[in-house]
Enzyme design. Sequence first.
Site, PDB file in Angstrom:
ATOM      1  N   CYS A 146       0.868  -1.184   0.000  1.00  0.00           N
ATOM      2  CA  CYS A 146       0.000   0.000   0.000  1.00  0.00           C
ATOM      3  C   CYS A 146       0.903   1.232   0.000  1.00  0.00           C
ATOM      4  O   CYS A 146       2.068   1.153  -0.379  1.00  0.00           O
ATOM      5  CB  CYS A 146      -0.969  -0.034   1.176  1.00  0.00           C
ATOM      6  SG  CYS A 146      -0.186  -0.040   2.801  1.00  0.00           S
TER       7      CYS A 146
ATOM      8  N   CYS B  99      -1.345   0.638   7.383  1.00  0.00           N
ATOM      9  CA  CYS B  99      -2.781   0.329   7.500  1.00  0.00           C
ATOM     10  C   CYS B  99      -3.168  -0.897   6.667  1.00  0.00           C
ATOM     11  O   CYS B  99      -3.342  -1.997   7.203  1.00  0.00           O
ATOM     12  CB  CYS B  99      -3.645   1.534   7.092  1.00  0.00           C
ATOM     13  SG  CYS B  99      -3.433   2.974   8.163  1.00  0.00           S
ATOM     14  N   ARG B 100      -3.319  -0.722   5.364  1.00  0.00           N
ATOM     15  CA  ARG B 100      -3.926  -1.775   4.540  1.00  0.00           C
ATOM     16  C   ARG B 100      -3.023  -2.980   4.331  1.00  0.00           C
ATOM     17  O   ARG B 100      -3.457  -4.128   4.518  1.00  0.00           O
ATOM     18  CB  ARG B 100      -4.372  -1.188   3.192  1.00  0.00           C
ATOM     19  CG  ARG B 100      -5.492  -0.170   3.339  1.00  0.00           C
ATOM     20  CD  ARG B 100      -5.662   0.656   2.077  1.00  0.00           C
ATOM     21  NE  ARG B 100      -4.502   1.521   1.851  1.00  0.00           N
ATOM     22  CZ  ARG B 100      -4.305   2.264   0.777  1.00  0.00           C
ATOM     23  NH1 ARG B 100      -5.197   2.228  -0.197  1.00  0.00           N
ATOM     24  NH2 ARG B 100      -3.239   3.020   0.686  1.00  0.00           N
TER      25      ARG B 100
ATOM     26  N   ASP C 225      -8.292   3.823   1.238  1.00  0.00           N
ATOM     27  CA  ASP C 225      -7.303   4.266   2.214  1.00  0.00           C
ATOM     28  C   ASP C 225      -8.035   4.820   3.447  1.00  0.00           C
ATOM     29  O   ASP C 225      -8.767   5.802   3.337  1.00  0.00           O
ATOM     30  CB  ASP C 225      -6.449   5.353   1.551  1.00  0.00           C
ATOM     31  CG  ASP C 225      -5.342   5.858   2.446  1.00  0.00           C
ATOM     32  OD1 ASP C 225      -5.355   5.550   3.655  1.00  0.00           O
ATOM     33  OD2 ASP C 225      -4.462   6.567   1.927  1.00  0.00           O
TER      34      ASP C 225
END
Length: 166
Positions: free
Chosen positions: A21, A26-27, A137
């Site tokens: 990412c 995060c992802r 996102d």
Amino acid sequence: MAPPRVVWYAGRAMKRILFVCLGNICRSPTAEGLLRAIVKRRGLDDRVEIDSAGTGAWHVGNPPDRRMQQAAKRHGYTLGGRARQVTVEDFARFDLVLAMDRDNHADLLAMCPPEYAERVRLFRSYDDEGADPDTPDPYYGGEDGFDDVVRIVERCAERIADEIEA
Ligand code: 4NP
């Protein structure tokens, strides 16, 4: 849409999968953590090597975002690892490089040696539900966005595990 078959590693004992990412906080750490848990639950953990990275360098060395860790925990998963930036060597090392959104995909293709371009795919090509090609996102949004990431990632990771198992 049927998931693409990853024919170039058919028959190989170890499959190496890299999730990418923007920030790697995060992802992609969520994809890494959930696929790790799913392959372990299915007894496939000796057949796959899993990692994640970011196209950007802002968060290098940091653990996953606290909000992302909390969302993963709400769904029964624990995230680990420290952020790193993707390198050109990753394309030779990993059999499959899965971009969490179309921007990540374009950035990866721009740096990928042409002989490895086929290894670079969109993560949500494994999603048999959503029509959105992007994993949104969550960084600048509310808590819901983090829960959405977990749900999307969980669905796709199960399909990736199916392919590892096949
Ligand atoms: P990720 O989320 O790409 O899923 O790790 C983001 C993390 C940080 C930023 C943007 C997105 N940032 O702008 O710092």
